[in-house]
Scaffold this active site. Structure first.
Site, PDB file in Angstrom:
ATOM      1  N   GLU A  22       0.914  -1.201   0.019  1.00  0.00           N
ATOM      2  CA  GLU A  22       0.008   0.010  -0.085  1.00  0.00           C
ATOM      3  C   GLU A  22       0.774   1.148   0.083  1.00  0.00           C
ATOM      4  O   GLU A  22       0.681   2.158   0.807  1.00  0.00           O
ATOM      5  CB  GLU A  22      -0.967   0.028   1.181  1.00  0.00           C
ATOM      6  CG  GLU A  22      -2.160  -1.289   1.299  1.00  0.00           C
ATOM      7  CD  GLU A  22      -3.414  -1.198   1.863  1.00  0.00           C
ATOM      8  OE1 GLU A  22      -3.476  -0.168   2.757  1.00  0.00           O
ATOM      9  OE2 GLU A  22      -4.184  -1.748   1.575  1.00  0.00           O
ATOM     10  N   GLU A  82      -4.717  -9.041  -0.269  1.00  0.00           N
ATOM     11  CA  GLU A  82      -5.654  -8.589   1.033  1.00  0.00           C
ATOM     12  C   GLU A  82      -6.860  -8.640   0.679  1.00  0.00           C
ATOM     13  O   GLU A  82      -7.344  -7.874  -0.313  1.00  0.00           O
ATOM     14  CB  GLU A  82      -5.232  -7.309   1.718  1.00  0.00           C
ATOM     15  CG  GLU A  82      -3.668  -7.401   2.272  1.00  0.00           C
ATOM     16  CD  GLU A  82      -3.410  -6.322   3.264  1.00  0.00           C
ATOM     17  OE1 GLU A  82      -4.317  -5.366   3.489  1.00  0.00           O
ATOM     18  OE2 GLU A  82      -2.060  -5.847   3.447  1.00  0.00           O
TER      19      GLU A  82
HETATM   20  O1  AHR Z   1      -4.929  -5.907   7.058  1.00  0.00           O
HETATM   21  C1  AHR Z   1      -4.797  -4.834   7.695  1.00  0.00           C
HETATM   22  C2  AHR Z   1      -4.347  -3.481   6.828  1.00  0.00           C
HETATM   23  O2  AHR Z   1      -5.161  -3.469   5.814  1.00  0.00           O
HETATM   24  C3  AHR Z   1      -3.079  -3.859   6.283  1.00  0.00           C
HETATM   25  O3  AHR Z   1      -2.051  -3.589   7.281  1.00  0.00           O
HETATM   26  C4  AHR Z   1      -2.958  -2.836   5.129  1.00  0.00           C
HETATM   27  O4  AHR Z   1      -2.182  -3.315   4.186  1.00  0.00           O
HETATM   28  C5  AHR Z   1      -4.366  -2.794   4.951  1.00  0.00           C
HETATM   29  O5  AHR Z   1      -5.025  -1.298   4.784  1.00  0.00           O
END
Ligand code: AHR
Length: 492
Positions: free
Chosen positions: A173, A296
């Site tokens: 990110e 994710e």
């Molecule tokens: O999974 C929680 C958070 O969500 C992670 O650290 C980040 O990459 C995303 O914003």
């Protein structure tokens, strides 16, 4: 009645087992308590890692595990997590609750955990606050077999042989918690950092660039344009929130039918999101050499009342089981581009497959779905056409059924089906073309309540059962899917 035409003899690509991957971050009670309890803990453990969790994850067949973050990765210096534990630095976990990170779980512990659960490691490197040298040395430390400062340091720390490491992410990110970068700036950094993520000996690293969040198509476009030829994959993050308000995302367990609908509607958007990112990628990579890595995904609700807001601890209900089933069906369909997906996160954080409390552990409805579905790992995706009734809520519509099919190396056809409607069962005609349905068995996950969930005191409220509500008529399999259910059929 819903209808599914399954062309059992027409396959379209392989469902990469890594679509069933997981993610473990130094966040809340994921790593500490969830995985690592320390060698001296009264909780049964292997070298400090809890046995109940290891056993449950082995059974789940976890193919790949991403670590150490997340946002944490871009604040992490791997050298703080090696060597004698008593000498390891104590640092502040700036992203997640400001708690002390004692670095007892570092590179050796993570790679050992991967060995114990039988999974491939996927390491996420630090671009946001780390140097090129730090990243280069991490790879050298893990994978170099010869004589070098980092390989020697690894040996001093008790590991003679290098590990094999396939997956390496360059930043997380980077448009947000990983450095607030613009895509042009990140692309140049990616080109620089990734040049030092080297292949030593026979080890071949699959390099993953930081990709977009949900709808940030411009990011994918720019990074692909500027850096596609230096990468093997680019990531995508998409979380499912029942509301569009981050300050109040809704409760994990207290919700009405409207929230149920909005959650499933939001999760179903994964299909369009992948489609759009993949189309952009094809502008620069028409051969589809670069994989889309959804590293994710999962539900994100308000934390459980009374728990640390920085720990992202939430319960997991039948609604999450549906979310998992729908997403996995979507990933199967996009197997030409999506080669890995990592549900967030593996224990005690967001849409976890396992929850722990002290010495107790409970498996969630999401765990059951991922286990029921793991028959699709590395199977050939089978062409099918679905016509589904619509599920309506306040004038909005959603396909009531989600489905996908695959055939495995033993020639067993598996069909996974979700009925999204919380109160209406649905008969589905499954016309199987190209094979006889000689023997059919099924597994079902459902419950009376939308918010049914497993607790430490009642761990078996939502558990899979044999599914028998089907009949075979000629070449057609007719199944009655209960309301709010996930079913996996095996056709031999
Ligand atoms: O999974 C929680 C958070 O969500 C992670 O650290 C980040 O990459 C995303 O914003």
């Amino acid at each position: 009645m819903a209808q599914l035409i399954v062309n059992a003899d027409v396959t379209k690509g392989k469902i990469d087992r890594n679509i069933y991957g997981h993610f473990a971050e130094h966040l809340g009670r994921c790593v500490y308590e969830g995985i690592w309890v320390g060698e001296d803990s009264p909780i049964p453990n292997i070298e400090g890692m809890r046995l109940d969790v290891i056993e449950a994850l082995r059974e789940l067949k976890v193919p790949v595990l991403r670590w150490p973050g997340g946002c944490f990765a871009d604040a992490y210096n791997w050298k703080d997590g090696i060597g004698p534990k008593e000498n390891r630095k104590r640092m502040v976990n700036i992203h997640w609750g400001g708690v002390v990170e004692n670095n007892h779980f570092g590179t050796h512990e993570f790679l050992r955990f991967c060995e114990l659960i039988g999974t491939e490691p996927y390491i996420s490197g630090n671009v946001g606050s780390g140097t090129v040298r730090e990243m280069a040395e991490w790879v050298e430390y893990i994978t170099f077999d010869g004589e070098s400062p980092m390989a020697d340091l690894r040996r001093e720390n008790g590991r003679e042989q290098p590990w094999s490491l396939k997956y390496f992410g360059v930043g997380n990110e980077s448009w947000g918690c990983g450095g607030n970068m613009r895509p042009e700036f990140y692309s140049d950094l990616y080109r620089q950092y990734s040049a030092y993520v080297r292949d030593y000996g026979d080890n071949r690293i699959f390099k993953i660039a930081c990709g977009a969040g949900s709808y940030e198509y411009e990011w994918t476009d720019t990074v692909m344009k500027m850096a596609a030829r230096f990468m093997d994959g680019i990531s995508l993050h998409h979380y499912t929130l029942p509301t569009s308000n981050w300050a109040d995302k809704g409760s994990s367990t207290e919700f009405d039918e409207r929230m149920w609908f909005k959650t499933l509607q939001q999760t179903a958007e994964m299909d369009t999101i992948i489609e759009k990112h993949s189309t952009i990628m094809s502008k620069y990579d028409p051969e589809k050499r670069v994989a889309l890595i959804v590293d994710e995904w999962g539900t994100w609700y308000n934390v459980e009342p009374g728990t640390n807001p920085g720990f992202l601890y939430q319960q997991n209900t039948l609604r999450d089981a549906l979310v998992a089933g729908i997403n996995l069906n979507i990933f199967h369909k996009h197997n030409d581009r999506v080669k890995m997906a990592n549900i967030a996160q593996i224990v005690n954080v967001l849409q976890a497959v396992l929850l722990t409390e002290g010495g107790r552990m409970v498996v969630t409805p999401t765990y059951h779905v991922m286990k029921m579905y793991n028959v699709h790992q590395d199977a050939l995706f089978v062409d099918s056409t679905l016509s589904s009734p619509l599920y309506e809520s306040e004038g909005e519509k959603l396909e009531q059924i989600s489905a996908s099919a695959s055939v495995n190396e033993d020639n067993v056809l598996h069909i996974s089906l979700c009925n999204l409607h919380p109160s209406a069962s649905e008969e589905i005609r499954i016309d199987i073309r190209g094979r006889q349905a000689e023997q059919v068995t099924g597994t079902l996950l459902t419950s009376q309540e939308m918010n049914a969930h497993n607790t430490f005191d009642e761990p078996e409220v939502v558990v899979p059962a044999a599914f028998e509500e089907f009949r075979v008529e000629g070449g057609t399999l007719i199944a009655k899917l209960p309301a709010k259910s996930v079913v996996v059929l095996a056709v031999r």
